[in-house]
Scaffold this motif. Structure first.
Motif, PDB file in Angstrom:
ATOM      1  N   SER A  94     -21.795  -8.921  74.855  1.00  0.00           N
ATOM      2  CA  SER A  94     -23.138  -8.804  74.306  1.00  0.00           C
ATOM      3  C   SER A  94     -23.020  -8.589  72.812  1.00  0.00           C
ATOM      4  CB  SER A  94     -23.861  -7.603  74.903  1.00  0.00           C
ATOM      5  OG  SER A  94     -23.740  -7.595  76.293  1.00  0.00           O
ATOM      6  N   ILE A  95     -23.817  -9.295  72.081  1.00  0.00           N
ATOM      7  CA  ILE A  95     -23.811  -9.141  70.631  1.00  0.00           C
ATOM      8  C   ILE A  95     -25.243  -8.969  70.158  1.00  0.00           C
ATOM      9  CG2 ILE A  95     -23.244 -10.267  68.437  1.00  0.00           C
ATOM     10  CD1 ILE A  95     -21.069 -11.792  70.076  1.00  0.00           C
ATOM     11  N   GLY A  96     -25.435  -8.021  69.242  1.00  0.00           N
ATOM     12  CA  GLY A  96     -26.785  -7.780  68.757  1.00  0.00           C
ATOM     13  C   GLY A  96     -26.845  -7.639  67.257  1.00  0.00           C
ATOM     14  N   ASN A  97     -28.041  -7.278  66.781  1.00  0.00           N
ATOM     15  CA  ASN A  97     -28.218  -7.055  65.347  1.00  0.00           C
ATOM     16  C   ASN A  97     -27.434  -5.813  64.920  1.00  0.00           C
ATOM     17  OD1 ASN A  97     -30.182  -5.714  67.065  1.00  0.00           O
ATOM     18  ND2 ASN A  97     -30.987  -4.845  65.193  1.00  0.00           N
TER      19      ASN A  97
ATOM     20  N   GLN B 167     -21.299  -4.966  73.076  1.00  0.00           N
ATOM     21  CA  GLN B 167     -20.683  -4.449  74.299  1.00  0.00           C
ATOM     22  C   GLN B 167     -19.808  -5.535  74.888  1.00  0.00           C
ATOM     23  OE1 GLN B 167     -21.623  -1.617  77.719  1.00  0.00           O
ATOM     24  NE2 GLN B 167     -23.034  -3.279  78.074  1.00  0.00           N
ATOM     25  N   LEU B 168     -18.620  -5.121  75.342  1.00  0.00           N
ATOM     26  CA  LEU B 168     -17.711  -6.059  75.979  1.00  0.00           C
ATOM     27  C   LEU B 168     -17.229  -5.413  77.278  1.00  0.00           C
ATOM     28  CD1 LEU B 168     -16.291  -8.789  75.306  1.00  0.00           C
ATOM     29  CD2 LEU B 168     -14.339  -7.437  74.578  1.00  0.00           C
ATOM     30  N   LYS B 169     -17.429  -6.111  78.374  1.00  0.00           N
ATOM     31  CA  LYS B 169     -17.011  -5.565  79.671  1.00  0.00           C
ATOM     32  C   LYS B 169     -16.114  -6.566  80.361  1.00  0.00           C
ATOM     33  CE  LYS B 169     -21.231  -4.172  81.618  1.00  0.00           C
ATOM     34  NZ  LYS B 169     -21.947  -3.643  82.767  1.00  0.00           N
ATOM     35  N   GLY B 170     -15.077  -6.111  81.004  1.00  0.00           N
ATOM     36  CA  GLY B 170     -14.219  -7.028  81.743  1.00  0.00           C
ATOM     37  C   GLY B 170     -13.667  -6.378  82.998  1.00  0.00           C
ATOM     38  N   ASN B 171     -13.571  -7.148  84.055  1.00  0.00           N
ATOM     39  CA  ASN B 171     -12.990  -6.687  85.305  1.00  0.00           C
ATOM     40  C   ASN B 171     -11.999  -7.723  85.792  1.00  0.00           C
ATOM     41  OD1 ASN B 171     -14.817  -4.381  86.191  1.00  0.00           O
ATOM     42  ND2 ASN B 171     -16.249  -6.011  85.709  1.00  0.00           N
TER      43      ASN B 171
ATOM     44  N   LYS C 230      -3.249  -3.619  96.115  1.00  0.00           N
ATOM     45  CA  LYS C 230      -4.565  -3.843  95.518  1.00  0.00           C
ATOM     46  C   LYS C 230      -4.505  -3.454  94.045  1.00  0.00           C
ATOM     47  CE  LYS C 230      -7.632  -3.328  99.445  1.00  0.00           C
ATOM     48  NZ  LYS C 230      -6.646  -3.248 100.530  1.00  0.00           N
ATOM     49  N   TYR C 231      -5.097  -4.288  93.202  1.00  0.00           N
ATOM     50  CA  TYR C 231      -5.090  -4.013  91.768  1.00  0.00           C
ATOM     51  C   TYR C 231      -6.510  -4.071  91.246  1.00  0.00           C
ATOM     52  CZ  TYR C 231      -0.307  -5.629  92.526  1.00  0.00           C
ATOM     53  OH  TYR C 231       0.946  -5.804  93.015  1.00  0.00           O
ATOM     54  N   TYR C 232      -6.828  -3.167  90.349  1.00  0.00           N
ATOM     55  CA  TYR C 232      -8.136  -3.217  89.706  1.00  0.00           C
ATOM     56  C   TYR C 232      -7.970  -2.804  88.250  1.00  0.00           C
ATOM     57  CZ  TYR C 232     -13.148  -2.770  89.048  1.00  0.00           C
ATOM     58  OH  TYR C 232     -14.428  -2.929  88.598  1.00  0.00           O
ATOM     59  N   PHE C 233      -8.250  -3.722  87.334  1.00  0.00           N
ATOM     60  CA  PHE C 233      -8.209  -3.436  85.899  1.00  0.00           C
ATOM     61  C   PHE C 233      -9.631  -3.513  85.368  1.00  0.00           C
ATOM     62  CE2 PHE C 233      -3.894  -5.737  86.027  1.00  0.00           C
ATOM     63  CZ  PHE C 233      -3.252  -4.576  86.418  1.00  0.00           C
ATOM     64  N   LEU C 234      -9.950  -2.550  84.533  1.00  0.00           N
ATOM     65  CA  LEU C 234     -11.314  -2.508  84.022  1.00  0.00           C
ATOM     66  C   LEU C 234     -11.299  -2.166  82.543  1.00  0.00           C
ATOM     67  CD1 LEU C 234     -14.512  -1.268  85.032  1.00  0.00           C
ATOM     68  CD2 LEU C 234     -13.291   0.606  84.070  1.00  0.00           C
ATOM     69  N   THR C 235     -12.151  -2.793  81.795  1.00  0.00           N
ATOM     70  CA  THR C 235     -12.264  -2.418  80.395  1.00  0.00           C
ATOM     71  C   THR C 235     -13.718  -2.457  79.954  1.00  0.00           C
ATOM     72  OG1 THR C 235     -11.472  -2.845  78.170  1.00  0.00           O
ATOM     73  CG2 THR C 235     -11.756  -4.766  79.562  1.00  0.00           C
ATOM     74  N   ASN C 236     -14.071  -1.551  79.048  1.00  0.00           N
ATOM     75  CA  ASN C 236     -15.414  -1.532  78.496  1.00  0.00           C
ATOM     76  C   ASN C 236     -15.338  -1.051  77.056  1.00  0.00           C
ATOM     77  OD1 ASN C 236     -18.055  -0.548  77.654  1.00  0.00           O
ATOM     78  ND2 ASN C 236     -18.678  -0.784  79.788  1.00  0.00           N
TER      79      ASN C 236
ATOM     80  N   ASN D 272     -18.680   4.509  69.630  1.00  0.00           N
ATOM     81  CA  ASN D 272     -17.830   3.334  69.567  1.00  0.00           C
ATOM     82  C   ASN D 272     -16.721   3.585  70.587  1.00  0.00           C
ATOM     83  OD1 ASN D 272     -16.561   1.009  68.959  1.00  0.00           O
ATOM     84  ND2 ASN D 272     -15.998   1.564  66.873  1.00  0.00           N
ATOM     85  N   ALA D 273     -17.000   3.208  71.809  1.00  0.00           N
ATOM     86  CA  ALA D 273     -16.128   3.624  72.907  1.00  0.00           C
ATOM     87  C   ALA D 273     -15.256   2.479  73.384  1.00  0.00           C
ATOM     88  CB  ALA D 273     -16.974   4.133  74.066  1.00  0.00           C
ATOM     89  N   GLU D 274     -14.035   2.831  73.761  1.00  0.00           N
ATOM     90  CA  GLU D 274     -13.133   1.859  74.362  1.00  0.00           C
ATOM     91  C   GLU D 274     -12.520   2.494  75.597  1.00  0.00           C
ATOM     92  OE1 GLU D 274     -10.372   0.453  71.248  1.00  0.00           O
ATOM     93  OE2 GLU D 274     -12.061   0.936  69.952  1.00  0.00           O
ATOM     94  N   LEU D 275     -12.530   1.763  76.662  1.00  0.00           N
ATOM     95  CA  LEU D 275     -12.052   2.323  77.915  1.00  0.00           C
ATOM     96  C   LEU D 275     -11.224   1.292  78.668  1.00  0.00           C
ATOM     97  CD1 LEU D 275     -13.609   4.557  80.345  1.00  0.00           C
ATOM     98  CD2 LEU D 275     -13.617   2.265  81.184  1.00  0.00           C
ATOM     99  N   VAL D 276     -10.077   1.723  79.150  1.00  0.00           N
ATOM    100  CA  VAL D 276      -9.237   0.849  79.969  1.00  0.00           C
ATOM    101  C   VAL D 276      -8.812   1.643  81.184  1.00  0.00           C
ATOM    102  CG1 VAL D 276      -7.112  -0.493  80.094  1.00  0.00           C
ATOM    103  CG2 VAL D 276      -8.303  -0.313  77.941  1.00  0.00           C
ATOM    104  N   SER D 277      -8.915   1.039  82.336  1.00  0.00           N
ATOM    105  CA  SER D 277      -8.476   1.735  83.536  1.00  0.00           C
ATOM    106  C   SER D 277      -7.620   0.780  84.369  1.00  0.00           C
ATOM    107  CB  SER D 277      -9.708   2.199  84.311  1.00  0.00           C
ATOM    108  OG  SER D 277      -9.432   2.265  85.669  1.00  0.00           O
TER     109      SER D 277
END
Lengths: 890, 260
Positions: free
Chosen positions: A244-247, A252-256, A265-271, A326-331
């Motif tokens: 998502s890009i705004g003015n 926001q960038l989200k990825g799964n 089982k693997y689950y990678f997540l980023t936000n 300004n958050a960055e998260l990786v799991s």
């Protein structure tokens, strides 16, 4: 006789028909009889003689006659059955083009058929009563993007705006994927991010037990969900990416990315985002799952609390509006199953965040002859870095024995800076702090009989939070008159905790359904609190003043025996508890040590009664003794903010309280009329209060022990559905009265009574069409009484509109109005947000647009009152922004 | 001589008639969702009467302790399902179902069944000692699997199922959101009892057609969903789809499109 004639005619007809060139249909007719007469309702099945396929069937009529038609000229067998007769098989060979054939059947009776025969299945069919399966394809309509959207469609399940998933009114325990639990109570990470399309079936598990050996033994009303994936989504990598890009560079960038195989089982997540969204959501639940009354859950409530906190205020308001982040998260989350008996779960989690918070406040203090006004212009920046790792081993020794081990490690590094203008003085606060946690738990479960389980649990926790606090101003001249040269202060502190506990727990489910639970355990906790407060002139330490330095060692050893009995008589249930504690306490404050070994008993008695289908009551009485914590017992002052000092009691204390809870429910949640009333009364026989000295530049609060205070809370919710307008009216009424006593500026013990009234109305539609609305308003009146009384009323109203135009296109508009009764100017605020989504390519590409704070309200003021005065606070808000969203699935 | 013959014939036919009207009684275990119930079929060669009892499903754990001193009361504790008696006749395609709200309050529904387009397979399995053949069909939007035995020559089965060359001992839905599964657990034959299997004339007098019944029922369910939707929390967009969860999903008088 007659039959001979008949068959003669039949033969004639047969012969006649033989000359008519018919290519397809052949009719087989005949009569079924035994030695005595005709047989009604014999079953006749015509099969292909080779393939044994059933070609046609019929039953004989009252005269024993039957008629079968077949399309094919082949070899057949005719099977005839009738109850009480042996089965007959007649081979039939049709001549080419033969259109009719007569076959009469004679049946022989079975001798034993005259007696009644009872055939019984060996054991009743077992049905998984506690499991309900929903195949998702019958519920989805294509609009659902995430698991959360999907679950909203399942009858009975509710997902609230925070993402909490509930069955009826009860929150689910966990959300599993093909039987494996990735996130425990932090399931929102999964439900909010995992796409819905790979899910074939949702399994609803009622009366769920976290420990499968406790199933049916413990008193469980927990609900869990299990998502079953379709075959094609197994063992392949899939996921989604949303940007998502705004003015004004809002983004926001989200990825799964995930892969769910049978073994691994693997689950990678980023936000990453700057739009105020708190992606960690329930991450706290992952680091420290908190389960009350769960067997083998010792130590869950053991943690270190920090002395100091520089964090944004919690507002009666959407937090994301004031969260400049300004958050960055990786799991990274992996489950391995090396063998059938062993399961290993690993979880790694990294979070960086930089948040800004802005606040202006005016505090007017008017208490016991002290009058002043403080004006603050406050800017706070918090930087944090959190790394968390967890390793679980689950080893199923046998069908009835299990060993579980959990290791956790958390490392947090925080750097908080505030830029404060305090009554015109520029002040900079800096707080650097860390958190290190190591936590090891081992549990052994043995289901030694069908309805008896024994659990043995051990846990060790070590947690440390050092804090370095510095203020570049010296506001405490009045406290330290001899230090004219001081121009800044520092405080270094460490709060460290070690916990070691063992618990043996026996659960015994009686034949009649009653449940007996016995626990024997010992919990040891050692706290070390040290704080050093220094007055400085530039970088030179001038003094570490007496009475402001702490070195506290506090040890509590709790040897306990707990018993609980649950009795169930039809619609009436009683729970009785008796917990005995023998404490061995040791307190050492600045080298003065003391010991104490009190013994106490905490009893509790509760009942629940279902008077009939519509009326339900439950109530509980309990008497509690709680131990003082390290932050209650230290002896000298510590700095807890730029103008506040706190001091503990320096002594051992046990606090005693009585509580009564009463709940009455009328109707059921899905009835037209539904009401629930909840009453809570508690009386603290002893409680901690403060003796505070308030000055314009600082406050000194000393913890004191006071007798007797009361708290009462009454809450009623009523729902009524109006059929004519397809809308539900909700009425929410609440009253809270709390009372406490304190001392301010050498006053006598003051009684402070606060009364809170709230009354709200909401109307929400349940239309089946494109459009739906939800509107509501709520008034809150706050009243504080000391020597003077003070009161005001606020109002919050909202109107939400939703349009679902098609499976491809939907939009939501949300508006809010806030009114603050005690503000002379700028007392009304409006907000407008919207959200629209359009599916470009099904299951592949979705386009969205989100707008927040469209009226561009930049500041928000609110008003509060306390026992010492009033304050007006103004917060800076995230400006208007519009985000363009693009989501791609792969 | 003729007289004697007549007498013998007469006597014999009486015995035959008796033998012909032998009844069978079958108990079936039905499970779907949380419901698990025993239902009973009593049939002779011409008529069948299939009934369940009032089913009460107990949800014992509906009071939850939220924290040390806090209880909350959850959804309905007892779910009560109507007693339904289904009447079938061998020679007719019309089924009557009597729905009892309680002993004196009932409603009779007349259902003109569509043809069961049974397809036979070679698969066999043994149920309660009877060799059963598998047959499948598509019935009102559900895929049905049935196992019948030729050995018991009754064209009946549980609920509305039947019209096979033998008694159905097991039948279930496949590919359905909630699976229904009937399985015979007990068979008594011949079942000696004077029970009347024909539909009570008194009951017959208040009959509504299936179509009307379904319309009514859907309307009520719709209303219930609307209540739930209108009580969902703020900020959530919920639109419950009204979905028929039973065996019958689409009726002959409806188009194959989604029913909203």
């Amino acid at each position: 006789m007659g039959n001979t004639t008949k068959s003669g005619i039949a033969l004639l007809i047969t012969l006649l028909f033989n000359f008519i060139p018919s290519f397809s249909q052949t009719t087989i007719i005949g009569q079924v009889r035994d030695s005595i007469g005709v047989i009604n309702s014999a079953s006749l099945v015509l099969k292909d003689s080779l393939s044994k396929s059933i070609i046609a069937f019929t039953y004989s009529d009252k005269n024993g006659d039957y008629k079968l038609k077949t399309q094919n000229n082949r070899n057949f067998i005719l099977e005839i059955n009738s109850l009480g007769y042996s089965s007959e098989t007649v081979p039939i060979k049709l001549a080419p083009n033969q259109s009719q054939l007569r076959v009469d059947v004679y049946m022989r009776s079975e001798a034993e058929s005259l007696n009644e025969v009872v055939i019984q299945a060996e054991q009743p069919i077992s049905v998984k009563k506690d499991t309900i399966n929903f195949k998702t394809k019958y519920f989805v309509d294509g609009t659902e993007q995430t698991v959360e959207d999907l679950l909203k469609k399942i009858p009975g399940l509710n997902v609230d705006s925070e993402g909490t998933i509930k069955l009826g009114n009860q929150e689910i325990e966990k959300l599993m994927v093909d039987g494996d639990d990735l996130f425990e109570r932090g399931y929102k990470i999964l439900s909010k991010n995992m796409p819905a399309y790979p899910i074939e079936e949702v399994e609803l598990l009622k009366n769920y037990s976290n420990n499968h050996l406790l199933k049916g033994v413990e008193e469980s009303d927990k609900v869990a969900l299990n998502l079953k994936l379709d075959e094609k989504s197994k063992r392949i990598w899939f996921g989604n990416l949303e940007s998502s890009i705004g003015n004004d560079s809002f983004y926001q960038l989200k990825g799964n990315l995930m892969n769910f195989g049978k073994k691994n089982k693997y689950y990678f997540l980023t936000n990453m985002n700057s739009i105020g969204y708190n992606a960690t959501g329930d991450i706290e639940n992952l680091i420290r799952p908190f389960r009350i009354n769960e067997p083998a859950s010792i130590g869950d409530n053991q943690s270190v609390s920090s002395l100091l906190n520089l964090s944004p205020n919690t507002l009666n308001f959407k937090q994301e509006r004031t969260n400049f982040n300004n958050a960055e998260l990786v799991s990274l989350n992996v489950i391995f199953k090396p063998t059938d008996k062993l399961k290993i779960k690993t979880l790694g989690f990294f979070n960086w965040d930089e948040t800004d918070f802005f606040r202006n406040s005016t505090e007017i203090v008017n208490v016991s002859g002290t009058n002043f006004t403080n004006i603050e212009d406050y800017q706070l920046q918090n930087n944090k870095r959190i790394a968390f790792g967890k390793l679980d081993f689950i080893y199923n020794i046998s069908k009835t024995k299990m060993l579980e081990a959990t290791t956790k490690y958390n490392n947090g590094d925080f750097n908080d800076n505030s830029n404060l203008l305090f009554n015109g003085n520029s002040t900079i606060e800096n707080l650097q702090h860390q958190n290190t946690l190591f936590d090891q738990k081992i549990n052994y479960t043995n289901k030694f009989k069908d309805n008896k389980v024994f659990l043995l649990t051990g846990r060790f926790i070590d947690e440390k939070t050092p804090q370095n606090y510095a203020i570049n101003q010296f506001f405490y001249q009045d406290l330290f008159p001899s230090f004219n040269n001081a121009n800044n202060v520092k405080q270094q502190s460490t709060n460290q905790m070690q916990f070691a506990g063992v618990n043996a727990h026996l659960l015994d489910r009686k034949e009649n359904g009653h449940l007996l639970e016995l626990q024997l355990g010992n919990e040891y906790r050692k706290d070390i609190l040290s704080s050093t407060f220094s007055l400085l002139e530039n970088n030179t330490v001038l003094e570490k003043p007496m009475g402001y330095q702490n070195q506290t060692n506090y040890i509590v050893n709790d040897l306990y025996f707990k018993s609980k009995y649950r009795l169930k008589l039809k619609d009436f249930g009683i729970v009785a508890k008796l917990n005995a504690h023998q404490l061995f306490n040791q307190l050492e404050n600045n080298n003065v040590s003391s010991k104490q070994s009190p013994f106490f008993i905490n009893p509790s008695l509760g009942f629940d009664w279902e008077i009939d289908n519509k009326n339900k009551i439950s109530s509980t009485y309990s008497y509690n003794t709680t131990k003082a914590k390290v932050l209650d017992v230290f002896s000298d002052f510590v700095l807890t903010g730029f103008r506040s000092f706190n001091q503990g009691t320096g002594r051992f204390n046990q606090l005693e309280a009585s509580n009564v809870v009463f709940n009455y429910q009328l109707g059921n949640w899905s009835d037209r009329f539904f009401a629930n009333t909840f009453i809570l009364y508690s009386k603290n026989h002893d409680f901690f209060s403060t003796n505070t000295a308030i000055e314009q530049n600082f406050m000194q609060a000393e913890k004191i022990l006071i007798k007797d205070r009361e708290f009462i809370s009454v809450n009623s919710k009523l729902d009524y559905y109006f059929k004519f307008m397809s809308s539900n009216l909700k009425v929410d009424l609440g009253y809270t009265q709390s009372e406490f006593k304190n001392i301010v500026n050498n006053s006598n013990l003051r009684r402070v009574t606060s009364n809170n009234y709230n009354y709200g109305l909401e109307l929400r539609s349940g239309f089946k069409g494109v459009f739906n609305y939800h509107l509501g308003t709520k008034w809150t009146t706050t009243e504080i009484e000391t020597t003077i009384s003070n009161s005001f009323t606020d109002n919050v109203s909202f109107l939400d509109l939703s349009f679902v135009f098609s499976d491809k296109f939907d939009t939501q508009i949300q508006s809010e109005r806030y009114y603050f009764g005690n503000l002379q100017t700028d007392n009304t605020y409006y907000f407008l947000d919207f959200d629209a989504r359009y599916k470009l390519i099904d299951n592949k590409l979705t386009l969205g647009i989100t707008g927040k704070n469209l009226f561009n309200t930049e500041r928000f003021r609110n008003f509060s009152i306390s026992d010492i005065g009033t304050s007006t606070t103004e917060y800076r808000l995230l400006p208007r922004f519009v985000l363009l969203k693009l989501e791609y699935r792969f | 001589m003729t007289r004697i013959t007549f007498l013998i014939v007469f006597f014999a036919s009486v015995i035959t008639a008796l033998a012909q009207n032998e009844k069978v009684k079958v108990s079936y275990d039905l499970s779907y969702g949380v419901v698990n119930n025993t239902e009973t079929l009593i049939a002779d060669q011409e008529n069948a009467k299939y009934s369940n009892t009032f089913v009460t499903v107990n949800n014992d754990n509906n009071v939850s302790q939220e924290s040390e001193n806090q209880y909350s009361v959850k959804s309905q504790k007892v779910i009560k399902l109507d007693k339904i008696i289904t009447y079938q006749q061998k020679s007719k395609d019309i089924i009557y179902q009597v729905h009892y709200k309680d002993k004196n309050k009932f409603l009779t529904v007349r259902d003109s069944l569509p043809q069961f387009d049974w397809k036979f397979t070679h698969e066999k399995k043994e149920i309660l000692g009877f060799s059963c053949t598998k047959a499948t069909c598509s019935y009102r939007g559900s895929k049905i699997i049935a196992y019948f035995t030729q050995k018991l020559s009754y064209p009946f089965g549980p609920w509305k199922f039947g019209k096979l060359p033998g008694l159905i001992l097991e039948v279930y839905t496949e590919d359905s959101s909630i699976d229904y599964h009937w399985k015979a657990t007990q068979i008594i034959y011949p079942y000696i009892d004077n029970i009347d299997l024909s539909l009570d004339i008194e009951i017959k007098s208040e009959i509504i057609d299936m179509k009307e019944y379904v319309t009514d029922r859907d309307e009520k369910i719709n209303e219930r969903f609307k209540i739930m939707d209108s009580r969902s929390p703020k900020g959530t967009t919920v639109k419950s789809k009204t979905q028929r969860l039973g065996v019958e999903k689409i009726y002959e008088w409806e188009t194959q499109q989604n029913q909203e």
